[in-house]
Enzyme design. Structure first.
Site, PDB file in Angstrom:
ATOM      1  CD  GLU A  48      -2.814   1.060   2.649  1.00 16.22           C
ATOM      2  OE1 GLU A  48      -3.753   1.695   2.409  1.00 16.22           O
ATOM      3  OE2 GLU A  48      -2.341   0.396   3.529  1.00 16.22           O
ATOM      4  CE  LYS A 127      -7.642   1.300   3.292  1.00  9.39           C
ATOM      5  NZ  LYS A 127      -6.358   1.735   3.883  1.00  9.39           N
ATOM      6  CB  CYS A 169      -4.874  -1.487   4.240  1.00 14.25           C
ATOM      7  SG  CYS A 169      -3.942  -1.460   5.726  1.00 14.25           S
TER       8      CYS A 169
END
Length: 304
Positions: A48, A127, A169
């Site tokens: 990331e 995301k 994440c």
């Protein structure tokens, strides 16, 4: 031969630290990607925010424009660097994530780009779940102060291997996303992520193992290396879990590359031994992988 993973695949997780210089970050990533390819990796993953420091203060400064696609080199040097890395390495490249600015909406995103071995963009994942947490005395972080969320599950076809899913994440903490991807035929779930030194020791490995054992697929987590001089301290410990939730390989905190061999036989063996896929009770609870209308219908039936 497995229906999910048709031929074995060697995966490399490239754990790099990112400093203030984007050109240096891209050059470092390229060197490590080519090293991974020279060691036989066929699917290579970056962490990331591999091209920039991680943090709300940095997202606008380092953001690149990706739309309309393909962007120019001036609009997105990282897009073109990743495409070139994929071509040079002759591997599938999951390009961690980069900060993105949508110039039409003026919104920022945390965005992952995946390229084919020929350098073609295969998928873009923004995301979905933003990292907004507050652990008193430990860490407070609010991505939503700057970023906007994506709105899709990202499944990618990688011939000759099969399908994989990519998320970023904090997305790993939401099992529904993983369940949907697995039930739609993915053999692996890839999460570029930057857990920190508070949440990392608590949940990083646990979340990887949980998504693996729930879905009986491979799960790979790729972190930045830890830099204690940075404002955000990444946990590191990039790892791969097999479908039985065994950790096949785990890095420490420094810059490194870790490798794992994924096989369809392991998925088949796991699902034969513990046959969850034939034992689910969608008469008792709904199938989250069904479409929205189907999901609502199933809920209504259960509640009646």
């Amino acid at each position: 031969m497995s229906n999910l993973l048709k031929v074995s695949a060697k995966v490399a997780l490239v754990q790099v630290a990112s400093g203030a210089s984007k050109p240096k970050n891209l050059a470092n990533a390229r060197n490590k990607v080519l090293e991974a390819a020279s060691n036989g990796a066929q699917i290579i993953v970056l962490p990331e925010c591999f091209n920039s420091p991680y943090g709300c203060d940095y997202f606008p400064e380092y953001a690149e424009t990706l739309l309309p696609s393909p962007p120019t080199k001036e609009q997105s040097p990282s897009f073109h660097a990743l495409s070139a890395m994929a071509i040079e390495s002759k591997a599938y490249l999951i390009g961690g994530s980069i900060p993105e600015l949508d110039t039409k909406t003026k919104k920022y995103y945390n965005t992952s780009l995946t390229f084919s071995p020929k350098g073609r963009l295969l998928a873009t994942h923004r995301k979905v779940h933003l990292f907004d947490i507050d652990i008193p005395g430990k860490i407070t972080f609010r991505e939503s102060d700057v970023l906007s969320p994506g709105n899709q599950i990202t499944i990618i076809d990688m011939p000759p291997y099969g399908k994989v899913a990519v998320a970023i994440c904090y997305d790993i903490r939401f099992p529904e996303l993983a369940m949907i991807a697995a039930r739609r035929g993915c053999f692996a779930l890839f999460y570029p992520g930057a857990f920190n030194t508070t949440t990392g020791p608590l949940h990083w490995k646990l979340q990887g193992q949980a998504r693996a054992v729930d879905n009986q697929v491979y799960v790979a987590l790729c972190s930045p290396a830890r830099d204690m001089s940075a404002t955000y301290h990444a946990w590191g410990h990039s790892l791969v879990c097999d479908p039985m939730a065994e950790v096949l390989v785990e890095a420490e905190e420094k810059e490194t590359i870790v490798y794992a061999e994924l096989t369809g036989e392991k998925i088949e063996e796991t699902r034969k031994a513990i046959p969850l896929y034939g034992q689910r009770r969608f008469d008792v609870y709904p199938d989250v992988s069904a479409g929205r209308a189907s999901y609502d219908d199933e809920v209504d039936k259960i509640l009646v």
